[in-house]
Design an enzyme around this catalytic site. Structure first.
Site, short mmCIF file in Angstrom:
data_model
loop_
_atom_site.label_atom_id
_atom_site.label_comp_id
_atom_site.label_asym_id
_atom_site.label_seq_id
_atom_site.Cartn_x
_atom_site.Cartn_y
_atom_site.Cartn_z
N GLU A 147 8.14 -6.92 -11.11
CA GLU A 147 6.91 -7.57 -10.69
C GLU A 147 6.92 -9.06 -11.04
OE1 GLU A 147 3.45 -5.39 -11.93
OE2 GLU A 147 3.75 -4.00 -10.25
N SER A 164 5.58 -5.36 -1.66
CA SER A 164 5.54 -3.95 -2.01
C SER A 164 6.01 -3.10 -0.82
CB SER A 164 4.14 -3.56 -2.49
OG SER A 164 4.13 -2.29 -3.08
N ALA A 165 5.13 -2.29 -0.20
CA ALA A 165 5.54 -1.49 0.96
C ALA A 165 6.10 -2.37 2.07
CB ALA A 165 4.36 -0.68 1.47
N HIS A 219 8.23 -3.14 -7.81
CA HIS A 219 7.53 -2.79 -9.05
C HIS A 219 8.50 -2.15 -10.05
CE1 HIS A 219 3.77 -3.22 -6.71
NE2 HIS A 219 4.36 -2.44 -5.81
N GLY A 221 0.85 -1.18 0.00
CA GLY A 221 0.00 0.00 0.00
C GLY A 221 0.88 1.22 0.00
#
Length: 234
Positions: free
Chosen positions: A192, A120-121, A157, A88
């Site tokens: 990714e 991700s985060a 990403h 997020g």
């Protein structure tokens, strides 16, 4: 330490967390309960985030306990069998983690050998700082400091593509700015569909794509699953 650091949660055309769930199950092994940190979620509730993650973790018979429902979050980390940090907004995530004393708590627990999974985060906060996130600073944490579970930075990403007609900086140029200001620090451009698995003082790239490695003074390198990455964690 044991870490599974995933670039992204979802590949195009697939359900949420579908592509990494088999790797997550294999990494967790006999662990049947994880403590989930949903604080990167901004445009939906933490309860909704928990529901989505639990739906996927049901496939590997793992119960997801969310830290936002715990009266004492830092104490919950101290008793966790595994820690999972979702993606997020990294700034929102770090701000909340700092406020609840989770930076040090997670650092200590993972250094004791408890598995850590982030996407991700959640991968960003395993690094020394949040400085190589792609996210907008929508809130202001006390500092950029993260857990430092790994001594390098991750750019999840990671993209080489620059859209036609776009004259702004590329992702590579942004990373080059970071390494110019932070000499000696490696940055992993993690594409990714890929992840880093770290355990027993070894590190492995998992996924169908190469990763791009940056450090000031060195030409960026493309590394494959067959390459030795151990220098990153020495």
């Amino acid at each position: 330490m044991r870490l599974l650091l995933i670039s992204n949660s979802t590949n195009p055309g697939e359900p949420y967390l579908k592509y990494p769930i088999g790797h997550i199950g294999d990494f967790l092994g006999p662990v049947r309960e994880v403590l989930f940190v949903p604080y990167a979620g901004v445009t939906f509730s933490y309860d909704e985030y928990l529901r989505r993650v639990q739906e996927r973790f049901d496939e590997i018979d793992v119960t997801v306990k969310s830290i936002h429902r715990c009266d004492d979050p830092a104490r919950a980390v101290a008793g966790a069998k595994a820690v999972v940090v979702g993606g997020g907004n990294t700034f929102a995530l770090v701000k909340k983690m700092q406020e609840q004393g989770l930076i040090e708590a997670i650092r200590n627990r993972v250094r004791e050998g408890v598995p850590y999974i982030g996407w991700s985060a959640g991968s960003n906060v395993a690094c020394p700082t949040l400085c190589t996130t792609n996210d907008m600073p929508i809130v202001q944490p006390a500092s950029f400091e993260c857990t430092g579970l790994v001594p390098f930075q991750i750019n999840p990403h990671y993209l080489d593509h620059n859209p036609e007609g776009h004259a702004g900086e590329t992702r590579e140029q942004r990373i080059e700015e970071y390494i110019e200001a932070n000499p000696g620090r490696y940055v992993v451009g993690l594409r990714e569909g890929c992840m880093l698995r770290i355990e027993d003082n070894g590190i492995q790239l998992v996924g169908p794509k190469t990763m791009r490695l940056f450090r000031r003074g060195d030409k960026p390198r493309e590394l494959t699953c067959a390459d030795d990455f151990s220098f990153l964690i020495r």
